[in-house]
Structure formats: C-alpha cells, structure tokens
Write a protein that holds these residues in place. Structure first.
Motif, PDB file in Angstrom:
ATOM      1  N   UNK A  92       0.865  -1.029  -0.580  1.00 37.53           N
ATOM      2  CA  UNK A  92      -0.351  -0.178  -0.292  1.00 37.53           C
ATOM      3  C   UNK A  92       1.068   0.831  -0.179  1.00 37.53           C
ATOM      4  N   UNK A  93       0.429   2.083  -1.079  1.00 38.18           N
ATOM      5  CA  UNK A  93       1.969   3.470  -1.146  1.00 38.18           C
ATOM      6  C   UNK A  93       0.142   4.816  -0.925  1.00 38.18           C
ATOM      7  N   UNK A  94       0.677   5.536  -0.277  1.00 38.71           N
ATOM      8  CA  UNK A  94       0.748   7.338   0.127  1.00 38.71           C
ATOM      9  C   UNK A  94       1.222   8.117   0.198  1.00 38.71           C
ATOM     10  N   UNK A  95       1.858   9.482   0.501  1.00 36.24           N
ATOM     11  CA  UNK A  95       2.644  10.350  -0.025  1.00 36.24           C
ATOM     12  C   UNK A  95       3.511   9.947   1.177  1.00 36.24           C
ATOM     13  N   UNK A  96       3.545   9.864   2.541  1.00 37.63           N
ATOM     14  CA  UNK A  96       4.377   9.403   2.809  1.00 37.63           C
ATOM     15  C   UNK A  96       4.420   8.780   4.079  1.00 37.63           C
ATOM     16  N   UNK A  97       3.195   7.878   3.354  1.00 37.74           N
ATOM     17  CA  UNK A  97       3.898   6.147   4.642  1.00 37.74           C
ATOM     18  C   UNK A  97       2.692   5.930   5.652  1.00 37.74           C
ATOM     19  N   UNK A  98       1.903   7.334   6.162  1.00 38.31           N
ATOM     20  CA  UNK A  98       1.022   7.259   6.841  1.00 38.31           C
ATOM     21  C   UNK A  98      -0.267   6.585   6.878  1.00 38.31           C
ATOM     22  N   UNK A  99      -0.281   6.970   6.198  1.00 36.70           N
ATOM     23  CA  UNK A  99      -2.079   6.401   6.062  1.00 36.70           C
ATOM     24  C   UNK A  99      -2.512   4.949   5.214  1.00 36.70           C
ATOM     25  N   UNK A 100      -1.039   4.380   4.513  1.00 39.64           N
ATOM     26  CA  UNK A 100      -1.285   3.539   3.901  1.00 39.64           C
ATOM     27  C   UNK A 100      -0.592   2.494   5.249  1.00 39.64           C
ATOM     28  N   UNK A 101       0.373   2.783   6.300  1.00 41.77           N
ATOM     29  CA  UNK A 101       0.102   1.910   7.464  1.00 41.77           C
ATOM     30  C   UNK A 101      -1.715   1.748   7.899  1.00 41.77           C
ATOM     31  N   UNK A 103      -4.265   1.501   6.346  1.00 43.64           N
ATOM     32  CA  UNK A 103      -4.995   1.048   5.877  1.00 43.64           C
ATOM     33  C   UNK A 103      -4.206   0.146   5.622  1.00 43.64           C
ATOM     34  N   UNK A 104      -3.033  -0.573   6.191  1.00 51.48           N
ATOM     35  CA  UNK A 104      -2.410  -2.318   5.284  1.00 51.48           C
ATOM     36  C   UNK A 104      -2.769  -2.694   7.066  1.00 51.48           C
ATOM     37  N   UNK A 105      -2.381  -1.913   7.830  1.00 57.34           N
ATOM     38  CA  UNK A 105      -2.980  -2.895   8.876  1.00 57.34           C
ATOM     39  C   UNK A 105      -4.900  -3.274   8.676  1.00 57.34           C
ATOM     40  N   UNK A 106      -5.407  -2.345   8.285  1.00 56.07           N
ATOM     41  CA  UNK A 106      -6.614  -2.552   8.495  1.00 56.07           C
ATOM     42  C   UNK A 106      -7.202  -3.921   7.174  1.00 56.07           C
ATOM     43  N   UNK A 107      -5.996  -4.109   6.590  1.00 51.68           N
ATOM     44  CA  UNK A 107      -6.587  -4.624   5.521  1.00 51.68           C
ATOM     45  C   UNK A 107      -5.899  -6.012   5.964  1.00 51.68           C
ATOM     46  N   UNK A 108      -5.289  -6.280   6.690  1.00 46.85           N
ATOM     47  CA  UNK A 108      -4.679  -7.513   7.941  1.00 46.85           C
ATOM     48  C   UNK A 108      -5.578  -8.254   8.278  1.00 46.85           C
ATOM     49  N   UNK A 109      -6.390  -7.210   8.936  1.00 46.76           N
ATOM     50  CA  UNK A 109      -7.152  -7.833   9.829  1.00 46.76           C
ATOM     51  C   UNK A 109      -8.970  -7.834   8.794  1.00 46.76           C
ATOM     52  N   UNK A 110      -8.900  -7.510   8.465  1.00 51.73           N
ATOM     53  CA  UNK A 110      -9.668  -8.374   6.598  1.00 51.73           C
ATOM     54  C   UNK A 110      -9.270  -9.871   5.688  1.00 51.73           C
ATOM     55  N   UNK A 111      -8.031 -10.373   6.472  1.00 53.27           N
ATOM     56  CA  UNK A 111      -7.714 -11.426   5.764  1.00 53.27           C
ATOM     57  C   UNK A 111      -6.483 -11.356   4.678  1.00 53.27           C
ATOM     58  N   UNK A 112      -6.101 -10.034   4.327  1.00 50.30           N
ATOM     59  CA  UNK A 112      -4.764 -10.227   3.903  1.00 50.30           C
ATOM     60  C   UNK A 112      -3.357  -9.891   4.134  1.00 50.30           C
ATOM     61  N   UNK A 113      -3.172 -11.152   4.713  1.00 54.77           N
ATOM     62  CA  UNK A 113      -2.110 -11.933   5.756  1.00 54.77           C
ATOM     63  C   UNK A 113      -0.872 -10.976   5.133  1.00 54.77           C
ATOM     64  N   UNK A 114      -0.906 -10.637   3.646  1.00 51.79           N
ATOM     65  CA  UNK A 114       0.762 -10.132   3.230  1.00 51.79           C
ATOM     66  C   UNK A 114       0.253  -8.972   2.382  1.00 51.79           C
ATOM     67  N   UNK A 115       0.016  -7.659   3.221  1.00 52.70           N
ATOM     68  CA  UNK A 115      -0.726  -6.398   3.396  1.00 52.70           C
ATOM     69  C   UNK A 115       0.918  -5.586   3.515  1.00 52.70           C
ATOM     70  N   UNK A 116       1.492  -4.946   3.469  1.00 57.96           N
ATOM     71  CA  UNK A 116       2.243  -4.214   3.791  1.00 57.96           C
ATOM     72  C   UNK A 116       2.161  -2.925   3.193  1.00 57.96           C
ATOM     73  N   UNK A 117       3.160  -1.904   4.462  1.00 59.55           N
ATOM     74  CA  UNK A 117       2.695   0.012   4.162  1.00 59.55           C
ATOM     75  C   UNK A 117       4.399  -0.412   3.209  1.00 59.55           C
ATOM     76  N   UNK A 118       4.332   0.752   2.235  1.00 61.04           N
ATOM     77  CA  UNK A 118       5.407   0.870   1.071  1.00 61.04           C
ATOM     78  C   UNK A 118       6.227   2.252   2.183  1.00 61.04           C
ATOM     79  N   UNK A 119       7.459   2.343   3.180  1.00 58.35           N
ATOM     80  CA  UNK A 119       7.718   2.618   4.122  1.00 58.35           C
ATOM     81  C   UNK A 119       8.543   4.038   3.617  1.00 58.35           C
ATOM     82  N   UNK A 120       8.007   5.394   4.042  1.00 58.22           N
ATOM     83  CA  UNK A 120       7.818   6.568   3.274  1.00 58.22           C
ATOM     84  C   UNK A 120       6.849   6.983   2.634  1.00 58.22           C
ATOM     85  N   UNK A 121       6.689   5.881   2.092  1.00 57.68           N
ATOM     86  CA  UNK A 121       5.566   6.196   1.125  1.00 57.68           C
ATOM     87  C   UNK A 121       5.987   6.462  -0.311  1.00 57.68           C
ATOM     88  N   UNK A 122       5.639   7.131  -1.830  1.00 52.98           N
ATOM     89  CA  UNK A 122       6.019   8.163  -2.585  1.00 52.98           C
ATOM     90  C   UNK A 122       7.124   8.458  -2.542  1.00 52.98           C
TER      91      UNK A 122
END
Length: 136
Positions: A92-101, A103-122
């Motif tokens: 998951x990618x956003x501008x700086x990595x905050x929103x993506x973290x 969303x990725x956490x939310x995806x993990x809770x919904x069964x997407x075990x391989x959801x990651x946040x891109x550190x630092x975003x774009x």
C-alpha cells in the motif's frame, strides 16, 4: 517519597515520560501494519507478483505514480476489496507512509495477510532513486 515531591525531579520525570511516549507513538499508530522498504517492496513485486496499491487521489496518481501501481483512492478501498487478491503481497502506497500504514493494518485485519505499507510512501520511493510513471 521525597523524590516525587521535589519540583526539579517532577520536571525530569515528566520529560522522561513524554520522551518515551513520543518514541513509542509511531509504532502505536501503525495499527498492526507491517512496513517494507523500497528494495523489499520491489522484490515482493518482482518475485511474488506483488501489487502496488496507490491509495492517493486520482489526480495525485496521474501526476506521478509507481509504474504498474493500481490506483484505489482511500475512500474507495472498502468497495474494491473483492478485486484485491488475498494470495499475493499488496504494498500500500500513499504520500508519506502514514495513511498506507493504517490501510495496510486494516487489510491485514480483513484477511490480507500479505498487506504491507511502503515505508516513506511515494517520497521514500523517490528517495530510493526509483522512477515514476505519469498518466495522461
């Protein structure tokens, strides 16, 4: 007990506690998300057919995005869950990595075990010297 009553010690104690909270805050805000660096994200995409999921607005995405990224704005994530594979890494990618973290956490809770946040975003992607593609 006299230690806690001395004003100088109270100030020192307050500063120590506040510093500890500030150090822990970024980890607490990730919401269970795992982050990956730019190089690890590229490896996930290349070796495991990982998908870059750009959650920025359509306008931001068109201005510049990770090549091959899929744009699903943050507000549309819940309605597009069915189109995301559960058996592949999702970066998951956003501008700086905050929103993506978040969303990725939310995806993990919904069964997407391989959801990651891109550190630092774009911004982290650009700092890693990697290219962007622009959509017309």
């Amino acid at each position: 007990m006299d230690f806690f009553l001395d004003q100088n010690n109270l100030i020192f104690l307050f500063v120590a506690i506040a510093s500890g909270v500030m150090l822990l805050l970024p980890n607490l805000l990730k919401g269970g998300a795992k982050t990956v660096g730019v190089q690890q994200a590229v490896q996930l995409a290349n070796q495991s057919q990982g998908i870059f999921l750009d959650i920025r607005s359509h306008e931001s995405f068109k201005a510049g995005s990770i090549p091959q990224a899929r744009n699903v704005p943050e507000a549309d994530i819940s309605s597009k869950l069915g189109s995301l594979p559960k058996d592949k890494p999702i970066i998951v990618v956003c501008d700086q990595g905050r929103d993506s973290a978040r969303i990725a956490g939310s995806l993990r809770k919904q069964g997407y075990a391989q959801a990651f946040s891109l550190e630092g975003g774009l911004r982290g992607w650009l700092q890693g010297g990697l290219p962007l593609s622009k959509k017309n």
